[in-house]
Design an enzyme around this catalytic site. Structure first.
Site, mmCIF file in Angstrom:
data_model
loop_
_atom_site.group_PDB
_atom_site.id
_atom_site.type_symbol
_atom_site.label_atom_id
_atom_site.label_comp_id
_atom_site.label_asym_id
_atom_site.label_seq_id
_atom_site.Cartn_x
_atom_site.Cartn_y
_atom_site.Cartn_z
ATOM 1 N N ARG A 1 -22.156 -15.834 -37.310
ATOM 2 C CA ARG A 1 -21.457 -14.545 -37.444
ATOM 3 C C ARG A 1 -19.972 -14.752 -37.770
ATOM 4 O O ARG A 1 -19.110 -14.031 -37.296
ATOM 5 C CB ARG A 1 -21.590 -13.713 -36.159
ATOM 6 C CG ARG A 1 -23.007 -13.304 -35.800
ATOM 7 C CD ARG A 1 -23.570 -12.333 -36.837
ATOM 8 N NE ARG A 1 -24.826 -11.736 -36.374
ATOM 9 C CZ ARG A 1 -26.028 -12.276 -36.569
ATOM 10 N NH1 ARG A 1 -26.153 -13.428 -37.211
ATOM 11 N NH2 ARG A 1 -27.106 -11.660 -36.128
ATOM 12 N N SER B 1 -26.123 -5.184 -33.249
ATOM 13 C CA SER B 1 -25.635 -5.899 -32.065
ATOM 14 C C SER B 1 -24.153 -5.621 -31.887
ATOM 15 O O SER B 1 -23.375 -5.839 -32.817
ATOM 16 C CB SER B 1 -25.815 -7.404 -32.226
ATOM 17 O OG SER B 1 -27.163 -7.730 -32.412
ATOM 18 N N GLU C 1 -19.121 -8.341 -31.811
ATOM 19 C CA GLU C 1 -19.478 -8.687 -33.187
ATOM 20 C C GLU C 1 -18.944 -7.602 -34.118
ATOM 21 O O GLU C 1 -18.503 -7.865 -35.233
ATOM 22 C CB GLU C 1 -21.005 -8.782 -33.337
ATOM 23 C CG GLU C 1 -21.408 -9.061 -34.781
ATOM 24 C CD GLU C 1 -22.866 -8.803 -35.076
ATOM 25 O OE1 GLU C 1 -23.720 -9.518 -34.526
ATOM 26 O OE2 GLU C 1 -23.147 -7.884 -35.880
HETATM 27 P P1 FAD Z 1 -18.932 -2.820 -43.395
HETATM 28 O O1 FAD Z 1 -19.288 -2.385 -42.012
HETATM 29 O O2 FAD Z 1 -18.566 -1.775 -44.377
HETATM 30 O O3 FAD Z 1 -17.766 -3.897 -43.295
HETATM 31 C C1 FAD Z 1 -17.818 -4.950 -42.370
HETATM 32 C C2 FAD Z 1 -16.572 -5.821 -42.513
HETATM 33 O O4 FAD Z 1 -16.576 -6.465 -43.782
HETATM 34 C C3 FAD Z 1 -15.259 -5.041 -42.490
HETATM 35 O O5 FAD Z 1 -14.277 -5.854 -41.899
HETATM 36 C C4 FAD Z 1 -14.960 -4.790 -43.956
HETATM 37 O O6 FAD Z 1 -13.587 -4.605 -44.215
HETATM 38 C C5 FAD Z 1 -15.457 -6.074 -44.573
HETATM 39 N N1 FAD Z 1 -15.946 -5.889 -45.952
HETATM 40 C C6 FAD Z 1 -17.028 -5.170 -46.348
HETATM 41 N N2 FAD Z 1 -17.232 -5.303 -47.669
HETATM 42 C C7 FAD Z 1 -16.255 -6.115 -48.134
HETATM 43 C C8 FAD Z 1 -15.907 -6.620 -49.432
HETATM 44 N N3 FAD Z 1 -16.593 -6.292 -50.526
HETATM 45 N N4 FAD Z 1 -14.822 -7.424 -49.526
HETATM 46 C C9 FAD Z 1 -14.089 -7.759 -48.438
HETATM 47 N N5 FAD Z 1 -14.375 -7.302 -47.193
HETATM 48 C C10 FAD Z 1 -15.426 -6.484 -47.043
HETATM 49 N N6 FAD Z 1 -26.049 -7.981 -38.930
HETATM 50 C C11 FAD Z 1 -26.655 -9.189 -38.932
HETATM 51 O O7 FAD Z 1 -26.031 -10.226 -39.214
HETATM 52 N N7 FAD Z 1 -27.979 -9.327 -38.599
HETATM 53 C C12 FAD Z 1 -28.731 -8.252 -38.264
HETATM 54 O O8 FAD Z 1 -29.910 -8.409 -37.968
HETATM 55 C C13 FAD Z 1 -28.124 -6.968 -38.248
HETATM 56 N N8 FAD Z 1 -28.829 -5.871 -37.900
HETATM 57 C C14 FAD Z 1 -28.224 -4.646 -37.898
HETATM 58 C C15 FAD Z 1 -28.999 -3.529 -37.554
HETATM 59 C C16 FAD Z 1 -28.439 -2.256 -37.545
HETATM 60 C C17 FAD Z 1 -29.298 -1.068 -37.165
HETATM 61 C C18 FAD Z 1 -27.077 -2.100 -37.900
HETATM 62 C C19 FAD Z 1 -26.467 -0.726 -37.932
HETATM 63 C C20 FAD Z 1 -26.308 -3.205 -38.235
HETATM 64 C C21 FAD Z 1 -26.876 -4.492 -38.230
HETATM 65 N N9 FAD Z 1 -26.134 -5.647 -38.570
HETATM 66 C C22 FAD Z 1 -26.758 -6.877 -38.600
HETATM 67 C C23 FAD Z 1 -24.697 -5.535 -38.887
HETATM 68 C C24 FAD Z 1 -24.397 -5.129 -40.355
HETATM 69 O O9 FAD Z 1 -25.523 -4.566 -40.949
HETATM 70 C C25 FAD Z 1 -23.949 -6.322 -41.183
HETATM 71 O O10 FAD Z 1 -22.785 -6.890 -40.624
HETATM 72 C C26 FAD Z 1 -23.658 -5.933 -42.645
HETATM 73 O O11 FAD Z 1 -23.430 -7.085 -43.406
HETATM 74 C C27 FAD Z 1 -22.463 -4.991 -42.772
HETATM 75 O O12 FAD Z 1 -22.411 -4.522 -44.104
HETATM 76 P P2 FAD Z 1 -21.525 -3.279 -44.516
HETATM 77 O O13 FAD Z 1 -21.510 -3.199 -45.991
HETATM 78 O O14 FAD Z 1 -22.010 -2.077 -43.789
HETATM 79 O O15 FAD Z 1 -20.105 -3.735 -43.968
HETATM 80 N N1 EPU Z 2 -33.627 -9.525 -24.764
HETATM 81 C C1 EPU Z 2 -33.782 -8.932 -23.536
HETATM 82 N N2 EPU Z 2 -33.398 -7.639 -23.397
HETATM 83 C C2 EPU Z 2 -32.865 -6.914 -24.401
HETATM 84 C C3 EPU Z 2 -32.684 -7.534 -25.661
HETATM 85 C C4 EPU Z 2 -33.077 -8.853 -25.820
HETATM 86 O O1 EPU Z 2 -34.243 -9.543 -22.589
HETATM 87 O O2 EPU Z 2 -32.563 -5.749 -24.190
HETATM 88 C C5 EPU Z 2 -34.118 -10.904 -24.956
HETATM 89 C C6 EPU Z 2 -35.400 -10.909 -25.798
HETATM 90 O O3 EPU Z 2 -36.533 -10.761 -25.000
HETATM 91 C C7 EPU Z 2 -35.372 -12.276 -26.443
HETATM 92 C C8 EPU Z 2 -33.881 -12.528 -26.624
HETATM 93 O O4 EPU Z 2 -33.195 -11.656 -25.716
HETATM 94 O O5 EPU Z 2 -35.865 -13.255 -25.568
HETATM 95 C C9 EPU Z 2 -33.398 -12.300 -28.052
HETATM 96 O O6 EPU Z 2 -33.640 -10.953 -28.444
HETATM 97 P P1 EPU Z 2 -33.867 -10.533 -29.979
HETATM 98 O O7 EPU Z 2 -34.812 -11.462 -30.604
HETATM 99 O O8 EPU Z 2 -34.151 -9.091 -30.009
HETATM 100 O O9 EPU Z 2 -32.492 -10.822 -30.702
HETATM 101 P P2 EPU Z 2 -30.977 -10.799 -30.241
HETATM 102 O O10 EPU Z 2 -30.579 -12.180 -29.850
HETATM 103 O O11 EPU Z 2 -30.744 -9.716 -29.268
HETATM 104 C C10 EPU Z 2 -30.089 -11.423 -32.608
HETATM 105 C C11 EPU Z 2 -29.077 -10.924 -33.587
HETATM 106 C C12 EPU Z 2 -29.609 -9.731 -34.355
HETATM 107 C C13 EPU Z 2 -30.858 -10.159 -35.107
HETATM 108 C C14 EPU Z 2 -31.872 -10.664 -34.084
HETATM 109 C C15 EPU Z 2 -33.131 -11.180 -34.734
HETATM 110 C C16 EPU Z 2 -26.900 -11.474 -32.693
HETATM 111 C C17 EPU Z 2 -25.653 -10.976 -32.049
HETATM 112 N N3 EPU Z 2 -27.856 -10.577 -32.907
HETATM 113 O O12 EPU Z 2 -30.278 -10.413 -31.627
HETATM 114 O O13 EPU Z 2 -28.616 -9.322 -35.285
HETATM 115 O O14 EPU Z 2 -31.391 -9.093 -35.837
HETATM 116 O O15 EPU Z 2 -31.293 -11.737 -33.312
HETATM 117 O O16 EPU Z 2 -32.940 -12.454 -35.223
HETATM 118 O O17 EPU Z 2 -26.979 -12.658 -33.026
HETATM 119 C C18 EPU Z 2 -26.728 -7.889 -35.557
HETATM 120 O O18 EPU Z 2 -26.072 -8.915 -35.764
HETATM 121 O O19 EPU Z 2 -26.224 -6.740 -35.640
HETATM 122 C C19 EPU Z 2 -28.140 -8.005 -35.235
HETATM 123 C C20 EPU Z 2 -28.926 -6.967 -34.977
#
Ligand code: FAD
Ligand code: EPU
Length: 336
Positions: free
Chosen positions: A161, A235, A332
Site C-alpha cells: 500500500r 479498508s 490507508e
Molecule cells: P482517489 O481516491 O481519487 O485518489 C487516491 C489518491 O491518489 C489521492 O491521494 C489522489 O490525489 C491520488 N491520485 C489519484 N489519481 C491520481 C493521478 N492520476 N495522479 C496523481 N495522483 C492521483 N484498494 C486496494 O488496494 N485493494 C482493495 O481490495 C480495495 N478495495 C476497495 C473496496 C471498496 C469498496 C472501496 C471503496 C475501496 C477499495 N480500495 C481498495 C481502495 C481504492 O479503491 C483504491 O485505493 C483505488 O486505487 C483508488 O482509486 P481512485 O481513482 O478512487 O483514487
Molecule cells: N477478519 C476478521 N474480522 C473482520 C475482518 C477480517 O476476523 O471483520 C479476518 C478474516 O477472517 C481473515 C483476515 O482477517 O482471517 C483477513 O481478512 P480479509 O481476507 O477479508 O482481508 P483484509 O486483510 O481485511 C485485505 C486488504 C483488502 C483486500 C483484502 C483481500 C488491506 C488493508 N486490506 O483486507 O483491501 O481486498 O485483503 O485480499 O490490506 C483496501 O485496501 O481498501 C482493501 C479492501
C-alpha cells in the site's frame, strides 16, 4: 475565493465538502494549462480519480483536478506477453474486464476494486494474493512545472500500500498513463484460501482467469459494502506489520490469530479487521459513523456523516487497539 464546488458526488464516502474550483482533465494539454493557472494563482490542488480512497475532513482550500484521461493502446505483443499503455482516467474494474475479454491475463484477482487506473500505482492496489506492482512496467505523467516524467517499476518504490507517489511525490505529480505487462497464457494465482475454495465449489476441471474474476467478485460482494449503497473507502487502515516478539506474545493469548509472513523474517503481518472485531467494534456505530458489520476494517457512512465524525471514530478505534494489543494502526485512506 469562494468554496463553490461540492465534492459529495466525487468521494465514495459521500461526505459533503467544498473546494474553490474544479477542472476536468481530459488530455495532457488540459493539464499543462491548469498547472500554469495554479502556479499563477498560487493555488493548492489535489487530483481525484474515483475518490474511493480519500476522506474529506473539511472544505478543501484549493483546486480539484478530476482525472478523465482515457485510452488503451497495445504497445507491444509476442506469444507470451502484451504491453498495454492505459489512460489514467479509465475505470479500473472496466479495464480488468476488458483485459479478460481480450485474453490478457494477470489482473483478475484485482477485479471490482473501485477507482481509476491512474490511482492503482499510488498505493500499489492489492487483493487476493496479487499486488499491481507485479504487472506495472511504467508510470508516466507531469510534474507541477509541466514537465513530462516517467518512472520505471523500480523507480516507483512500490511496497505494501505504498509507492513514491504517496511519499515524496505526493501532489507533485499527475499520472497520465500506466503501462502494464500482462500474460497471454493464464497464470492463475490461487494462494488466497477463499479464492481456491470458491473455485472448487464451481466444480469445474480447469479454471480460467474469468472464473477467478467471478469468484473474487462474489467474495468481495459478500463482505464489502457497495459505495453506491453505503458510503465507504474500503479498508480504512492498513494491516499492521509487527515485530515477531510482539506477535509471539499475542499468540499466547490468542492462539487463533490469523497472520501472514512478510519479506522480513523478524516481522509478521496481522489483519487489522481481526483486531478490530476482537476488540468489539464490528457493527458498532458512533452517530452516523459505523464499523461495517461484515468487515470490521471498513468504516461506513450510515446516513449523512461528516468527514470529521469518521475521523473521530477511526481515532477511537486506533486508541483502543493500541491499549488492547499494543499495535498502532495506520490509516490507508488519505485524509484531506
Ligand atoms: P482517489 O481516491 O481519487 O485518489 C487516491 C489518491 O491518489 C489521492 O491521494 C489522489 O490525489 C491520488 N491520485 C489519484 N489519481 C491520481 C493521478 N492520476 N495522479 C496523481 N495522483 C492521483 N484498494 C486496494 O488496494 N485493494 C482493495 O481490495 C480495495 N478495495 C476497495 C473496496 C471498496 C469498496 C472501496 C471503496 C475501496 C477499495 N480500495 C481498495 C481502495 C481504492 O479503491 C483504491 O485505493 C483505488 O486505487 C483508488 O482509486 P481512485 O481513482 O478512487 O483514487
Ligand atoms: N477478519 C476478521 N474480522 C473482520 C475482518 C477480517 O476476523 O471483520 C479476518 C478474516 O477472517 C481473515 C483476515 O482477517 O482471517 C483477513 O481478512 P480479509 O481476507 O477479508 O482481508 P483484509 O486483510 O481485511 C485485505 C486488504 C483488502 C483486500 C483484502 C483481500 C488491506 C488493508 N486490506 O483486507 O483491501 O481486498 O485483503 O485480499 O490490506 C483496501 O485496501 O481498501 C482493501 C479492501
Amino acid at each position: 475565493l469562494e468554496f463553490k464546488v461540492s465534492l459529495k458526488e466525487l468521494n465514495t464516502f459521500g461526505v459533503e465538502a467544498k473546494a474553490y474550483g474544479l477542472s476536468r482533465i481530459k488530455a495532457e494539454s488540459d493539464l499543462i494549462e491548469v498547472f500554469k493557472f495554479l502556479r499563477a494563482e498560487k493555488l493548492r490542488h489535489i487530483t481525484l480519480g474515483g475518490g474511493s480512497n480519500v476522506l474529506f475532513i473539511g472544505n478543501f482550500p484549493g483546486w480539484i483536478l478530476k482525472n478523465e484521461i482515457l485510452g488503451k493502446e497495445v504497445v507491444s505483443e509476442n506469444e507470451e506477453f502484451v504491453e498495454l499503455a492505459v489512460g489514467s482516467g479509465e475505470n479500473w474494474h472496466e479495464f480488468v474486464l476488458w483485459c479478460l475479454e481480450k485474453g490478457f491475463y494477470g489482473l483478475e484477482n484485482l477485479s471490482l476494486i473501485p477507482g481509476s487506473v491512474g490511482a492503482a500505482p499510488i498505493q500499489n492496489i492489492g487483493a487476493y494474493g496479487v499486488e499491481v506492482k507485479e504487472l506495472i512496467t511504467n508510470v508516466e505523467g507531469y510534474d507541477l512545472q509541466g514537465k513530462r516524467c516517467s518512472f520505471d517499476n523500480r523507480e516507483c518504490q512500490f511496497g505494501y500500500r505504498e509507492s513514491v507517489f504517496k511519499l515524496k511525490m505526493l501532489d507533485q505529480f499527475f499520472i497520465t498513463r500506466v503501462t502494464f505487462r500482462l500474460y497471454k497464457q493464464s497464470q492463475l494465482r490461487l494462494e488466497y484460501g477463499p479464492v481456491q475454495r470458491e473455485l472448487e465449489k464451481l466444480g469445474l476441471e480447469n479454471h480460467t482467469p474469468k472464473d477467478v474474476s467471478k469468484v473474487v467478485i462474489q467474495i468481495r460482494q459478500s463482505k464489502l459494502p457497495d459505495p453506491k449503497e453505503v458510503g465507504n473507502a474500503g479498508s480504512f487502515f492498513k494491516n499492521p506489520v509487527i515485530e515477531k516478539n510482539l506477535f509471539l506474545d499475542l499468540v499466547e493469548h490468542y492462539p487463533e490469530i490469523p497472520h501472514y509472513p512478510t519479506e522480513d523474517d523478524e516481522r509478521v503481518k496481522v489483519p487489522a479487521g481481526w483486531l478490530i472485531e476482537k476488540a468489539g467494534w464490528k457493527g458498532r456505530r458512533m452517530g452516523d459513523a459505523g464499523v461495517h458489520e461484515n468487515q470490521a476494517l471498513v468504516l461506513v457512512n450510515l446516513n449523512r456523516v461528516s468527514g470529521t465524525q469518521i475521523r473521530e471514530l477511526s481515532e477511537k478505534i486506533q486508541q483502543d487497539i493500541l491499549i488492547k494489543f499494543g499495535i498502532s494502526l495506520m490509516p490507508e485512506v488519505r485524509m484531506v
